[in-house]
Design an enzyme around this catalytic site. Structure first.
Site, PDB file in Angstrom:
ATOM      1  N   CYS A 334       3.874   0.849  46.633  1.00 32.55           N
ATOM      2  CA  CYS A 334       4.317  -0.782  46.727  1.00 32.55           C
ATOM      3  C   CYS A 334       5.545  -0.803  45.829  1.00 32.55           C
ATOM      4  O   CYS A 334       6.677  -0.488  46.292  1.00 32.55           O
ATOM      5  CB  CYS A 334       3.182  -1.503  46.295  1.00 32.55           C
ATOM      6  SG  CYS A 334       3.245  -3.283  47.084  1.00 32.55           S
ATOM      7  N   HIS A 436      -2.034   0.370  48.484  1.00 32.86           N
ATOM      8  CA  HIS A 436      -2.811   0.723  47.155  1.00 32.86           C
ATOM      9  C   HIS A 436      -4.391   1.168  47.486  1.00 32.86           C
ATOM     10  O   HIS A 436      -4.754   0.853  48.482  1.00 32.86           O
ATOM     11  CB  HIS A 436      -2.952  -0.919  46.488  1.00 32.86           C
ATOM     12  CG  HIS A 436      -1.905  -1.547  46.172  1.00 32.86           C
ATOM     13  ND1 HIS A 436      -0.998  -0.997  45.100  1.00 32.86           N
ATOM     14  CD2 HIS A 436      -1.212  -2.628  46.553  1.00 32.86           C
ATOM     15  CE1 HIS A 436       0.000  -1.941  44.702  1.00 32.86           C
ATOM     16  NE2 HIS A 436      -0.080  -2.970  45.775  1.00 32.86           N
TER      17      HIS A 436
END
Length: 491
Positions: A334, A436
């Site tokens: 991310c 994630h």
């Protein structure tokens, strides 16, 4: 018929409320009780995606798992995601509604209470028991006006409170008795008992302490809970918890993770922590990245450009470049993925003032931060090993460039069949993506670690091991709390 409710509040932050609620949810579910967790207000950059969408605190999503129910945005109607020392992104019932400084948020609280009570009512209508978690401490009476996290919520909703004290820090008698002293009479009357948490040693030696607390407060002690060592194998709610786990795991491969100032979704590290042949080193401010690391993992962050500057201020950019020159590997997740590129631009001032910053230049990609926020659960396969992966995306920004022709993942897409995500360098030693939870996929994690040189196949099955820890936690609370009395206090 609506659910009975009980609320756990702490004498201070990190008293273990989240862990206790998690264990009580699993314990209640095993007894056949339809139980759900609830936290009116949370402040954390460790977020999860609820079904069918929307953000909540990761702890509440995990508590829902313990309870055996889908995570819902109603379980954490107000989530604050800190971006600076004094300001945070405000997420209400799963959706970002803006940003606020500390004083602005204080002024918003009366309006937010309506959303909190609305979510609370919906959960109560579809459960037998709600276990509510407070935030911080009710002893912060300077924040009582307009409070929605602790006593403000408890009195508005008519919920009885059990106060949790952390004996591991010391001074637990003073913290519980002191809370009794500073609370108003009305708030004090909401408390129906207390729990002593994180005890180390012989519990019988604290019997005089229990009597002292009960005599001075009139609150019944519902149990003294010993230290639960396996808590380190469960997600930490905030960076206070993660920083106490400086080095974990075994003595084989070494993974170095710089602790960014706005580190987010750091439960991405938990699967690596369970591997006996992997040592996870969390690198704090002022420390150098270890020169013998096999993998540097750049985690998520709530402020990519801000944390990129923070990373450079620690000299970690120099350490990472040296690591790559030595033949080391880097994985960015991310915000960490965005940092690996050549440039990050923020033309609309999404993270602060409009502007841009040079990235680490380890991937030939660029990121433009956008007002639109991607919040979704995803599944797919990784390109290199063909392993099935799943997880969630919570990010702002679009990333593109030449290295995206070598994506890390193929994500299932209902419209196109699949879409690429992430990028890899030509030699494959630097890679990143937006997903994630990637390392929780056993096949991907085992293949990645084998490619890094770990000799033996891991026996760890992350989800199975997590379920075992949840059951062990429930057993631990069953043995050390008067659970029947605790549940009987719910109303």
């Amino acid at each position: 018929m609506t659910a009975r409710t009980i609320m756990l509040q702490g004498t201070g932050s990190d008293a273990g409320k989240s862990l206790l609620v998690t264990g009580l949810c699993r314990l209640a579910a095993r007894r056949g009780i339809r139980v759900k967790p609830f936290k009116p207000q949370n402040m954390s950059n460790n977020a999860a995606v609820a079904a069918p969408g929307g953000e909540i605190g990761r702890a509440q999503a995990f508590q829902a798992r313990a309870a055996g129910v889908p995570a819902s945005v109603d379980m954490n109607p107000v989530l604050l995601k800190p971006e600076t020392e004094t300001g945070a992104q405000v997420v209400v019932q799963g959706r970002m509604c803006g940003r606020a400084g500390a004083r602005q948020f204080h002024d918003l609280k009366p309006d937010l209470l309506d959303a909190v009570l609305d979510s609370f009512a919906r959960l109560k209508a579809d459960a037998d028991l709600l276990i509510v978690e407070g935030a911080g401490s009710p002893a912060e009476v300077n924040l009582r006006t307009g409070d929605i996290a602790n006593m403000g919520f408890a009195t508005a909703a008519g919920v009885p409170v059990v106060l949790v004290g952390d004996i591991d820090r010391g001074g637990v008698i003073a913290s519980i008795v002191g809370t009794h002293v500073v609370l108003s009479g009305c708030d004090r009357a909401s408390i129906v008992g207390c729990i002593i948490n994180k005890f180390r040693g012989e519990i019988a030696l604290f019997s005089d302490g229990v009597r002292e607390i009960e005599q001075r407060t009139g609150w019944r002690c519902l149990g003294v809970v010993p230290w639960f060592a396996d808590a380190a194998r469960l997600p930490a709610e905030d960076a206070v918890g993660i920083e106490r786990r400086a080095t974990t795991g075994g003595s084989g491969l070494r993974v170095a993770v710089p602790i960014l100032s706005r580190i987010a979704n750091f439960d991405d590290l938990d699967p690596l922590r369970m591997e006996s042949s992997v040592s996870v080193t969390l690198v704090r401010t002022g420390e150098a990245l270890p020169g013998d690391a096999d993998l540097v993992l750049l985690p998520g962050t709530k402020s990519t450009i801000g944390d990129l500057a923070f990373l450079r201020a620690q000299g970690w950019d120099i350490d990472i470049s040296a690591h790559v020159r030595r033949g080391g590997h880097v994985l960015g997740l991310c915000g960490g993925y965005q940092m690996l590129g050549r440039r990050i631009s923020d033309p609309d001032g999404v993270e602060g003032r409009p502007g841009s910053a040079a990235g680490l230049g380890l991937l030939d990609v660029e990121t433009v931060l956008t007002v639109h926020k991607s919040v979704a659960r995803v599944a797919g396969r990784d390109r290199r090993f063909g392993a099935v992966v799943s997880g969630y995306e919570i990010h702002v920004g679009r990333t593109g460039g030449p290295d995206c022709v070598r994506p890390l993942l193929d994500i299932d897409d209902p419209e196109s069949g699949s879409r690429p995500d992430g990028a890899s360098s030509a030699d494959g030693r630097v890679a990143g993506c937006y997903v994630h939870g990637l390392l929780a996929a056993d096949g991907f994690r085992h293949a990645l670690l084998a490619a890094l040189g770990r000799p033996a196949l891991s026996p760890i099955r992350f989800e199975t091991a997590t379920e075992q820890v949840l059951d062990a936690l429930a057993d631990h609370l069953e043995a050390n709390l008067d659970v029947d009395a605790l549940f009987a206090l719910a109303r």
